[in-house]
Design an enzyme around this catalytic site. Structure first.
Site, mmCIF file in Angstrom:
data_model
loop_
_atom_site.group_PDB
_atom_site.id
_atom_site.type_symbol
_atom_site.label_atom_id
_atom_site.label_comp_id
_atom_site.label_asym_id
_atom_site.label_seq_id
_atom_site.Cartn_x
_atom_site.Cartn_y
_atom_site.Cartn_z
ATOM 1 N N TRP A 319 0.827 -1.206 0.000
ATOM 2 C CA TRP A 319 0.000 0.000 0.000
ATOM 3 C C TRP A 319 0.859 1.253 0.000
ATOM 4 C CZ3 TRP A 319 -0.439 4.214 3.215
ATOM 5 C CH2 TRP A 319 -1.571 5.011 3.042
ATOM 6 N N HIS A 320 2.002 1.193 0.688
ATOM 7 C CA HIS A 320 2.857 2.367 0.800
ATOM 8 C C HIS A 320 3.609 2.674 -0.488
ATOM 9 C CE1 HIS A 320 2.164 2.009 5.145
ATOM 10 N NE2 HIS A 320 2.550 3.268 5.205
ATOM 11 N N GLY A 321 3.824 1.710 -1.327
ATOM 12 C CA GLY A 321 4.545 2.007 -2.553
ATOM 13 C C GLY A 321 4.753 0.791 -3.425
ATOM 14 N N PHE A 468 2.382 8.366 -1.348
ATOM 15 C CA PHE A 468 1.824 7.032 -1.106
ATOM 16 C C PHE A 468 0.343 6.985 -1.399
ATOM 17 C CE2 PHE A 468 5.290 7.482 2.172
ATOM 18 C CZ PHE A 468 6.246 6.903 1.358
#
Length: 468
Positions: A319-321, A468
């Site tokens: 989800w963050h990257g 993000f």
């Protein structure tokens, strides 16, 4: 547009507040919706239509689910279609390039992938619209039949681009009707100024140290410099993101909304389990409610619990990257959370608090290396430098210079990472009554003045979580 900009502080926000409070209550959701679209279009005009599409899509899906609630087959098809569409849009814009690059590496291919700019806030508003559809499907919330009110929920500019992730059920009643008192507005203004000061005065300044350390040739870096750099990044990302969350919550209060707290002093934690109960609370809550529990949570034995845990943390990292370093970062924390569930948490409880606290800080700080370095070999090399592997001096002149010039700031950051300053300030205001109120006004006015003065000379201060 960002909160920490002069245009937002002295043009956009005052203008929106004046229009909002001069308008009849029945028009306020529409004004908030329109203002949010302007806010987003200011920096992302091309992707404004993508956000409107996501809003319209899940507004329609909610109506269809409500209409066909008694027809399980149709409702299930609408629900699945909504999830596929939302994840498809998110996947295309955020993960398409990563997927193509991975396929190319695995099979020695040369498939061309278009370089698509990441729409700001897409991870946040996609999760919000998905949670709404899921909750309508499960019967947890009533469908929203007013498109303007639903649009105000999805696009609400205070938390649009970097959270916190607000579930529809948490503010459904507030969308229907809300009243702002002078005290609530003042509380929101103080919270916003506190978040602004965190971002501008603390995160931006300590971020300069990390920028310099990261840019230095790794083979010339001393062990102390490596530790100073990654500690600086740990402070930067905390005060940057928690500062944004404070500003978002403060703005929410100024418009009559109560958003849940997203950070609760995570660096005072005495375990990784506790850390993730205090860091980015809204994201952890989302994954727990919509992924971990539906997978079975901890109800079906140890093996499945561990499977569920690692699935959630792999997805949290992703989800963050769109890069392997984020996946590794997620699995890294998943591993320590699993160890704590197995035996480590009980062991830590029997140790002195300082031991548990140092263990937590060490794991978190090393984890930030994986988070910040997209190149995994660079991450491992930097960790090696931190622990003295290779021909790196323990201390050199540059490290001593960085320590001496940033020592006072580091002490201030460490103190502000704990509840002590806030508790002391609140106690002072309560005991001194009227004098305390004047002190509070003076402190927050000074913070606003100093932050504004800093912004006049600052040319670049994006929020880290925008990417993000």
């Amino acid at each position: 547009m960002v909160f920490s900009s002069l245009i937002f502080l002295f043009l956009f926000l005052p203008l929106v507040l004046v229009i909002y409070y001069l308008s009849p209550r029945m028009l306020r959701n529409g004004i908030l919706f329109a203002a949010s679209l302007v806010f987003y279009a200011w920096g992302e005009p091309v992707y404004l239509f993508l956000m409107i599409f996501s809003t319209a899509l899940d507004y329609t899906n909610g109506l269809l689910l409500d209409k066909h609630r008694g027809r399980k087959g149709i409702a299930r098809a609408v629900f699945i279609g909504s999830i596929i569409a939302n994840l498809g849009v998110l996947g295309f814009f955020k993960y398409y390039g990563f997927l193509v690059a991975t396929i190319n590496d695995l099979f020695s291919l040369h498939i061309h992938a278009a370089d698509l700019p990441l729409p700001v806030g897409i991870s946040f508003y996609t999760f919000q619209t998905m949670s709404y559809v899921i909750d309508v499907y499960l019967g947890k919330v009533a469908v929203q039949k007013n498109f303007i009110s639903f649009g105000a929920y999805v696009t609400m500019f205070p938390q649009l681009v970097a959270g916190p992730i607000v579930k529809y059920g948490d503010i459904a009643k507030q969308l229907a009707g809300r009243k702002v008192t002078i005290d609530q507005f003042g509380e929101g203004a103080e919270l916003f100024i506190k978040g602004l000061a965190k971002k501008v005065l603390l995160a931006n300044n300590i971020g300069l140290l990390w920028t310099n350390v990261k840019a230095a040739p790794l083979d010339e870096l001393a062990v102390l410099s490596a530790w100073l750099g990654i500690v600086a990044f740990a402070f930067q990302i905390y005060f940057d993101f928690s500062g944004y969350s404070d500003m978002a919550r403060g703005l929410g209060k100024m418009f009559g909304f109560d958003f849940l707290k997203n950070f609760n002093y995570p660096y005072v934690s005495k375990s990784i389990t506790e850390f993730w109960r205090r860091w980015h609370i809204s994201l952890g809550s989302w994954f727990r409610e919509y992924v971990y529990i539906p997978l079975g949570g901890n109800r079906e034995g140890t093996a499945k619990q561990l499977r569920n845990l690692f699935v959630v943390w792999m997805l949290t990292g992703l989800w963050h990257g769109a890069n392997w370093n984020f996946i590794l970062w997620g699995l890294y924390f998943g591993l320590f959370l699993a160890l704590e569930k197995w035996f480590l948490l009980e062991w830590l409880k029997r140790r002195a608090h300082i031991v548990a606290h140092l263990y937590t800080l060490l794991i978190v700080i090393v984890g930030w290396v994986f988070f910040e370095f997209e190149n995994l070999s660079s991450a491992w090399a930097f960790i090696g430098t931190m622990f003295g592997l290779g021909a790196h001096p323990l201390v050199d002149n540059q490290a001593l210079y960085d320590l001496s010039t940033h020592f006072a700031l580091l002490i201030a950051l460490a103190m502000c990472s704990t509840p002590l300053p806030e508790k002391a300030f609140s106690l002072l205001r309560e005991r001194w009554n009227i004098t305390g109120a004047f002190i509070g006004t003076a402190v927050y006015s000074s913070l606003l003045f100093l932050s504004t003065a800093y912004l006049v000379n600052e040319t670049y201060n994006p929020f880290l979580y925008f990417r993000f």
